[in-house]
Scaffold this motif. Structure first.
Motif, mmCIF file in Angstrom:
data_model
loop_
_atom_site.group_PDB
_atom_site.id
_atom_site.type_symbol
_atom_site.label_atom_id
_atom_site.label_comp_id
_atom_site.label_asym_id
_atom_site.label_seq_id
_atom_site.Cartn_x
_atom_site.Cartn_y
_atom_site.Cartn_z
ATOM 1 N N LEU A 1 4.653 -6.960 -10.134
ATOM 2 C CA LEU A 1 5.945 -7.510 -9.665
ATOM 3 C C LEU A 1 6.276 -8.898 -10.391
ATOM 4 C CD1 LEU A 1 6.113 -6.537 -5.744
ATOM 5 C CD2 LEU A 1 7.304 -5.321 -7.779
ATOM 6 N N VAL B 1 -3.466 -4.549 -3.850
ATOM 7 C CA VAL B 1 -2.350 -5.527 -3.300
ATOM 8 C C VAL B 1 -2.260 -6.499 -4.371
ATOM 9 C CG1 VAL B 1 -1.442 -7.184 -1.843
ATOM 10 C CG2 VAL B 1 -2.500 -5.078 -0.944
ATOM 11 N N THR C 1 -0.521 -5.195 -7.481
ATOM 12 C CA THR C 1 0.843 -4.971 -7.380
ATOM 13 C C THR C 1 1.604 -6.089 -7.383
ATOM 14 O OG1 THR C 1 0.213 -3.082 -5.909
ATOM 15 C CG2 THR C 1 2.415 -3.776 -5.630
ATOM 16 N N PHE C 2 1.381 -7.111 -6.654
ATOM 17 C CA PHE C 2 2.134 -8.401 -6.836
ATOM 18 C C PHE C 2 2.048 -9.061 -8.065
ATOM 19 C CE2 PHE C 2 1.937 -8.080 -2.259
ATOM 20 C CZ PHE C 2 3.312 -8.171 -1.909
ATOM 21 N N ASP D 1 13.676 6.502 2.114
ATOM 22 C CA ASP D 1 12.577 5.628 2.366
ATOM 23 C C ASP D 1 12.403 4.406 1.611
ATOM 24 O OD1 ASP D 1 11.800 7.569 4.547
ATOM 25 O OD2 ASP D 1 10.895 8.893 3.255
ATOM 26 N N TYR D 2 11.914 3.494 2.349
ATOM 27 C CA TYR D 2 11.455 2.229 1.520
ATOM 28 C C TYR D 2 10.310 2.697 0.515
ATOM 29 C CZ TYR D 2 14.485 -0.322 4.821
ATOM 30 O OH TYR D 2 15.618 -0.488 5.498
ATOM 31 N N LYS D 3 10.171 1.818 -0.609
ATOM 32 C CA LYS D 3 9.106 2.457 -1.608
ATOM 33 C C LYS D 3 8.053 1.149 -1.363
ATOM 34 C CE LYS D 3 12.253 3.891 -5.050
ATOM 35 N NZ LYS D 3 12.919 3.803 -6.533
ATOM 36 N N ILE D 4 7.443 1.506 0.004
ATOM 37 C CA ILE D 4 6.415 0.658 0.504
ATOM 38 C C ILE D 4 5.085 1.569 0.601
ATOM 39 C CG2 ILE D 4 5.577 -1.165 2.162
ATOM 40 C CD1 ILE D 4 8.592 -1.755 2.918
ATOM 41 N N PRO D 5 3.968 1.279 -0.291
ATOM 42 C CA PRO D 5 3.029 2.153 -0.056
ATOM 43 C C PRO D 5 2.257 2.058 1.427
ATOM 44 C CG PRO D 5 2.258 0.257 -1.172
ATOM 45 C CD PRO D 5 3.827 0.316 -0.974
ATOM 46 N N SER D 6 1.515 3.327 1.897
ATOM 47 C CA SER D 6 1.188 3.188 3.263
ATOM 48 C C SER D 6 -0.083 2.203 3.391
ATOM 49 C CB SER D 6 1.014 4.441 3.768
ATOM 50 O OG SER D 6 -0.231 5.073 2.788
ATOM 51 N N GLU D 7 -0.815 2.220 2.268
ATOM 52 C CA GLU D 7 -2.140 1.226 2.591
ATOM 53 C C GLU D 7 -2.602 1.206 1.238
ATOM 54 O OE1 GLU D 7 -5.361 4.824 3.089
ATOM 55 O OE2 GLU D 7 -4.545 3.841 4.784
#
Length: 439
Positions: free
Chosen positions: A61, A54, A57-58, A42-48
């Motif tokens: 990163l 957001v 998070t960026f 599964d991609y490590k992308i949060p659902s919401e």
């Protein structure tokens, strides 16, 4: 019924398309990809996330990227960007605009493209500029094809060995299926061999000759007599230049070039991890109908007021595809706008001052490195803001030492380093780099 609400195709649509191409399911499209390299997790992308989550998070990163003080060049340079430029180009009328097919509702876009063309023609000393291209390497490839198209039966293009290796790779790719024969002109002491050039021209069948200024080693070459030699052999003379350097160097027009190309990234466009950039192409008036892309012209409307229109647009969108001068040629002008604002802000004086600071910084760095006794210039030739040096130790170890200290210490080239300096580099930064190099 659709599996994903944002996908427009129904199950029936998918079955119909798969049936048409003769396969049973979507997985069959990837049958040739080895299972060993397929990603099955599964991609490590949060659902919401909320907006603030957001942003955080960026930000985290982005913090993983290490910002180094840049002494690297080789076609991409760390020049200063006036803060007003990003503010202007991000306005919605610029950021979301597309090709100005309807001049009556695109006067603003057409106007700035016209100004871009005017400035680039003046900067290069050429008659005509088109409305920008993707980047410098593809602009060079288009110039190669343009020369062959103008040369009719001639299909050989001579490329100096001192042209940037990345550009040469793109030329090779374009030439592969175009029936174009690329021939390398030998280099002597880091510059194009005039003797070898004349010998190759004497063999005939040459459509164009491409050189670079400054060349891939940062050397400023003397192209006196090159244009005459090319024209005597019925070949076009093409010069690929770093745009910003033309503020103080002799222009392609002054060298007698027929086509001038290069990248406009040095005109205030940040390095941006590799793009987007903007390629420029300028030429003499007699070649205007061989030029790819589009050209904006100025005229008058039925009320006698100044108006801007697409004067020439020999692109595949407007004419039969096989008759187009190029089917992949134009930058959609957002970066051309960036360059236009930069040139208008800097003016002649600002461009010249930035170029002179870059030149002075590079020569100061070079002198400092030579004094350490660990370096020597690869070629005893004049250079501008970039130079190629040999190191008497382990180049890889030196490069790692630069990075550990927070410097991107040039580009590893063959068995040495190609270092570049722009107006952004301070005396303190240069001195620190020299100290690290002397260890």
């Amino acid at each position: 019924m659709m599996d994903y609400k944002f996908f427009p195709h129904t199950e029936e649509d998918l079955k119909a398309m798969l049936s048409r191409i003769g396969i049973d399911d979507l997985d069959a499209l990837y049958a040739q990809i080895p299972e060993a390299i397929r990603y099955r997790e599964d991609y490590k992308i949060p659902s919401e996330m909320s907006e603030i989550e957001v942003r955080d998070t960026f930000a985290k990163l982005g913090s993983q990227n290490r910002q180094l003080t840049c002494f690297a060049g080789y076609g991409v340079y760390d020049h200063y960007t006036p803060s007003v430029i990003p503010s202007l180009v991000q306005r919605s009328e610029f950021l979301t605009s597309y090709t100005p097919y309807q001049p009556e509702v695109s006067q603003g876009t057409l106007h700035y493209i016209f100004e871009y063309q005017s400035m680039m023609a003046e900067l290069t000393g050429m008659d005509i500029s088109n409305a920008s291209m993707y980047d410098g390497t593809t602009a060079a490839a288009e110039a190669m094809m343009m020369a062959v198209a103008a040369g009719k039966k001639a299909n050989r293009v001579l490329v100096s060995a001192t042209v940037n290796a990345k550009t040469r790779e793109v030329l090779d790719t374009y030439a592969l299926h175009q029936g174009i024969e690329l021939v390398t002109v030998a280099a002597e002491e880091g510059v194009t061999s005039r003797e070898n050039l004349e010998a190759l021209l004497g063999e005939g069948g040459v459509a164009g000759v491409m050189v670079q200024q400054p060349n891939q080693y940062g050397i400023v070459e003397d192209y006196s007599g090159f244009a005459d030699a090319c024209h005597a052999g019925k070949a076009l003379f093409i010069i690929d230049s770093v745009a910003a350097d033309l503020a103080v160097l002799k222009t392609p027009g002054e060298w007698g070039a027929d086509i001038a190309v290069g990248d406009g990234q040095s005109l205030g466009i940040p390095m941006l991890w590799g793009g987007p950039y903007v390629g420029y192409m300028c030429c003499t008036e007699k070649l205007i109908r061989k030029m790819p892309g589009r050209i904006v012209g100025m005229t008058q409307d039925n009320r006698g007021q100044r108006a801007f229109v697409l004067t020439l647009q020999a692109r595949e969108q407007h004419i039969r595809r096989q008759k187009a001068t190029s089917n992949i040629c134009s930058n959609q002008s957002l970066m051309a706008l960036w360059v236009t604002i930069y040139l208008s802000l800097m003016g002649r004086r600002g461009l010249k001052e930035a170029a002179q600071l870059s030149y002075a910084g590079a020569h100061y760095l070079c002198d400092g490195l030579l004094k350490t006794g660990r370096f020597q210039l690869a070629y005893s030739q004049p250079f501008f803001n970039e130079f190629y040096v040999k190191y008497d130790g382990d180049v890889d170890a030196l490069y790692r030492r630069f990075i550990e200290a927070g410097f991107l210490g040039g580009v590893k080239l063959e068995d040495g380093l190609l270092l570049a300096v722009t107006e952004k580099r301070t005396k303190e930064e240069i001195d620190n780099l020299i100290k690290i190099a002397a260890l």
